[in-house]
Every structure is written in C-alpha cells, then in structure tokens.
Motif scaffolding. Sequence first.
Motif, PDB file in Angstrom:
ATOM      1  N   ILE A 147       0.863  -1.176   0.000  1.00 43.42           N
ATOM      2  CA  ILE A 147       0.000   0.000   0.000  1.00 43.42           C
ATOM      3  C   ILE A 147       0.898   1.224   0.000  1.00 43.42           C
ATOM      4  O   ILE A 147       1.735   1.387   0.902  1.00 43.42           O
ATOM      5  CB  ILE A 147      -0.948   0.036   1.206  1.00 43.42           C
ATOM      6  CG1 ILE A 147      -1.913  -1.158   1.172  1.00 43.42           C
ATOM      7  CG2 ILE A 147      -1.734   1.351   1.231  1.00 43.42           C
ATOM      8  CD1 ILE A 147      -2.837  -1.242   2.372  1.00 43.42           C
ATOM      9  N   ILE A 166      -5.413   0.518   8.662  1.00 40.66           N
ATOM     10  CA  ILE A 166      -4.874   0.184   7.342  1.00 40.66           C
ATOM     11  C   ILE A 166      -4.256  -1.211   7.309  1.00 40.66           C
ATOM     12  O   ILE A 166      -4.194  -1.846   6.235  1.00 40.66           O
ATOM     13  CB  ILE A 166      -3.835   1.255   6.891  1.00 40.66           C
ATOM     14  CG1 ILE A 166      -3.543   1.120   5.395  1.00 40.66           C
ATOM     15  CG2 ILE A 166      -2.582   1.184   7.735  1.00 40.66           C
ATOM     16  CD1 ILE A 166      -4.739   1.350   4.501  1.00 40.66           C
ATOM     17  N   HIS A 167      -3.844  -1.748   8.459  1.00 37.04           N
ATOM     18  CA  HIS A 167      -3.278  -3.107   8.484  1.00 37.04           C
ATOM     19  C   HIS A 167      -4.277  -4.150   7.997  1.00 37.04           C
ATOM     20  O   HIS A 167      -3.895  -5.200   7.499  1.00 37.04           O
ATOM     21  CB  HIS A 167      -2.808  -3.465   9.900  1.00 37.04           C
ATOM     22  CG  HIS A 167      -3.925  -3.581  10.893  1.00 37.04           C
ATOM     23  ND1 HIS A 167      -4.494  -2.483  11.495  1.00 37.04           N
ATOM     24  CD2 HIS A 167      -4.600  -4.679  11.362  1.00 37.04           C
ATOM     25  CE1 HIS A 167      -5.455  -2.875  12.314  1.00 37.04           C
ATOM     26  NE2 HIS A 167      -5.547  -4.198  12.253  1.00 37.04           N
ATOM     27  N   LEU A 170      -3.802  -5.176   4.300  1.00 37.99           N
ATOM     28  CA  LEU A 170      -2.463  -5.565   3.853  1.00 37.99           C
ATOM     29  C   LEU A 170      -2.128  -6.974   4.322  1.00 37.99           C
ATOM     30  O   LEU A 170      -2.403  -7.349   5.464  1.00 37.99           O
ATOM     31  CB  LEU A 170      -1.450  -4.575   4.434  1.00 37.99           C
ATOM     32  CG  LEU A 170      -0.030  -4.540   3.900  1.00 37.99           C
ATOM     33  CD1 LEU A 170       0.009  -4.171   2.423  1.00 37.99           C
ATOM     34  CD2 LEU A 170       0.787  -3.506   4.707  1.00 37.99           C
ATOM     35  N   LEU A 176       3.693  -1.016   3.887  1.00 37.51           N
ATOM     36  CA  LEU A 176       2.972   0.256   3.845  1.00 37.51           C
ATOM     37  C   LEU A 176       4.022   1.340   3.684  1.00 37.51           C
ATOM     38  O   LEU A 176       4.897   1.500   4.543  1.00 37.51           O
ATOM     39  CB  LEU A 176       2.186   0.459   5.143  1.00 37.51           C
ATOM     40  CG  LEU A 176       1.579   1.848   5.362  1.00 37.51           C
ATOM     41  CD1 LEU A 176       0.502   2.153   4.324  1.00 37.51           C
ATOM     42  CD2 LEU A 176       1.022   1.966   6.786  1.00 37.51           C
ATOM     43  N   ILE A 178       4.562   5.369   3.139  1.00 37.82           N
ATOM     44  CA  ILE A 178       3.854   6.640   3.312  1.00 37.82           C
ATOM     45  C   ILE A 178       4.789   7.786   2.971  1.00 37.82           C
ATOM     46  O   ILE A 178       5.953   7.799   3.394  1.00 37.82           O
ATOM     47  CB  ILE A 178       3.363   6.800   4.768  1.00 37.82           C
ATOM     48  CG1 ILE A 178       2.369   5.675   5.125  1.00 37.82           C
ATOM     49  CG2 ILE A 178       2.720   8.169   4.987  1.00 37.82           C
ATOM     50  CD1 ILE A 178       1.960   5.679   6.591  1.00 37.82           C
ATOM     51  N   ARG A 251       4.201  -4.930   7.654  1.00 38.45           N
ATOM     52  CA  ARG A 251       3.081  -5.499   8.419  1.00 38.45           C
ATOM     53  C   ARG A 251       3.556  -6.753   9.138  1.00 38.45           C
ATOM     54  O   ARG A 251       4.019  -7.698   8.526  1.00 38.45           O
ATOM     55  CB  ARG A 251       1.936  -5.828   7.455  1.00 38.45           C
ATOM     56  CG  ARG A 251       0.809  -6.682   8.032  1.00 38.45           C
ATOM     57  CD  ARG A 251      -0.156  -5.871   8.859  1.00 38.45           C
ATOM     58  NE  ARG A 251      -1.432  -6.558   8.948  1.00 38.45           N
ATOM     59  CZ  ARG A 251      -1.793  -7.405   9.915  1.00 38.45           C
ATOM     60  NH1 ARG A 251      -0.926  -7.705  10.874  1.00 38.45           N
ATOM     61  NH2 ARG A 251      -2.997  -7.944   9.923  1.00 38.45           N
TER      62      ARG A 251
END
Length: 253
Positions: A147, A166-167, A170, A176, A178, A251
Amino acid sequence: MTEETHQGMYETDVAVSQYCEAHYGEKYFGVELFPVKCAQICLKAMKGRPMKRALDLGCAVGRSTFELAREFDFVTGLDFSARFVRIAVQLQEKGIIRYELPEEGEIVSYHEARLSDFNLDQTRERVEFFQADAANLEPHFTGYDLIFAGNLLDRLHAPRKFLTSIHERLHEGGLLIITSPYTWLEEFTSRENWIGGFRKAGEPYTTLDGMRELLKEHFRLIAEPRDIEFVIRETKRKFQHTLSQLTVWERMS
C-alpha cells in the motif's frame, strides 16, 4: 480548428493541470518527477516479496499507479478527487491526456502526454481507478502486498482512523509506504485530529512520533525515513518546491 475548439480539448482546471504536469511533464530544477521516484522506491523495497496486488492511495492523476504496474500483477489507484480519477481513467482508456498551463497573465501553453511516451502502454490492462475516501474504504479494497499512500496523510479528515485500520488491507509481511510533507492545515484536518506537529507534555511531537505510536501494534519501521523532493509548477516563473518524508513499514504477524 477554432481557438475555442482547441481550448475545449484541454484540461483547464488549475489543480488538474498542475498535477498533469507534475506527473507527466517536465523535470524542473533537476528534481525527478515525484510519483516516478516514489514508485521506484516502492518497487525496490518490494524485491524478494510477493508482488501480486498493490494499492495506490492518493493516486491523483495516476502516474505512480501505472509505474507500479510495471512489476505488479495488478494495481488499484484511489483518490478522493473525482476530477483526478477521471484523468487517470482517460489515460488508461485512450492513452493520452491534454492540458494547458499558465505562462503569465492570460497567456497559456498547450501540452499533451501519452502513456507510450513513458513505455507504460503495457500497464493499461493491469490497473484500475476509483474515487474513494482513504479513511473510509469499502471492504473489498483489501488483500494487498503493498500500500502506497502518497502525500495523503496530512489531507485526511481522519488520519488516526486511517493509520489504526490500514493493516486490515495488507497481507502479513506486506509493506505500507507513506510520504507526507506534514503540512497540517485545519481546512483539511481538524486540529484535534492531527497526529503530530504540536507539543505534547511540553515537548515537540512530530508526525513521525505519531505514526510510530499508532502503527506500532501492527507494523515495524524497516528503513530510515528519507526526504523526497517534489516540484509543482504554478506559472512559467513560479514553482512550489517541497520535501516529503518517506517511511517504509512492514506489516507484522
């Protein structure tokens, strides 16, 4: 072709035109195009990991989505702006966009970009675009290996909700990534919803501090944060030059 017809072929909305240029236009002051640079970093970080599906949050007019699809099996691009999404869909369907840029005063210049210019034609069948709110995603946006949330965090109305949920979208072991310049503004995010950029117990509390706290249950930071430059052209002689911090989170199980 009349001037009126000529102009009607081109995107004239200021923000749309600026982002078309920032994604598909010229490099300014030697700074690489931000979505291209970020996609390259994402792809490098994913080496040795599954690369089936990626989610590009805050995709704007789509360049990072197309770039990620060079190596991912499929990439979904989401943006809150329906106008931005329409441009990305137009590129996917027709392979070309046209837009105008202000030069000075009432003088404008006309530009076009084609996916084939960037060797991205082959990615058109491996992407999709939708209008969506990153802090309130539909349940089917899940099961991703990567992501990428590009310059999104400080424009969300509920960034805390985004980071703490958000986890769920995924796969374990997925990344992730950002980026954000952390320019918190109350017109986008109510002051009480900022996750950093203030003093806490009398000490400076940065957005990175806030992200560490909110993500620690499900993620670990696996690389040193780094700053990525980007340039937005306003006119021929006026530009925004910004630094966005990029962080990479894995993650955990």
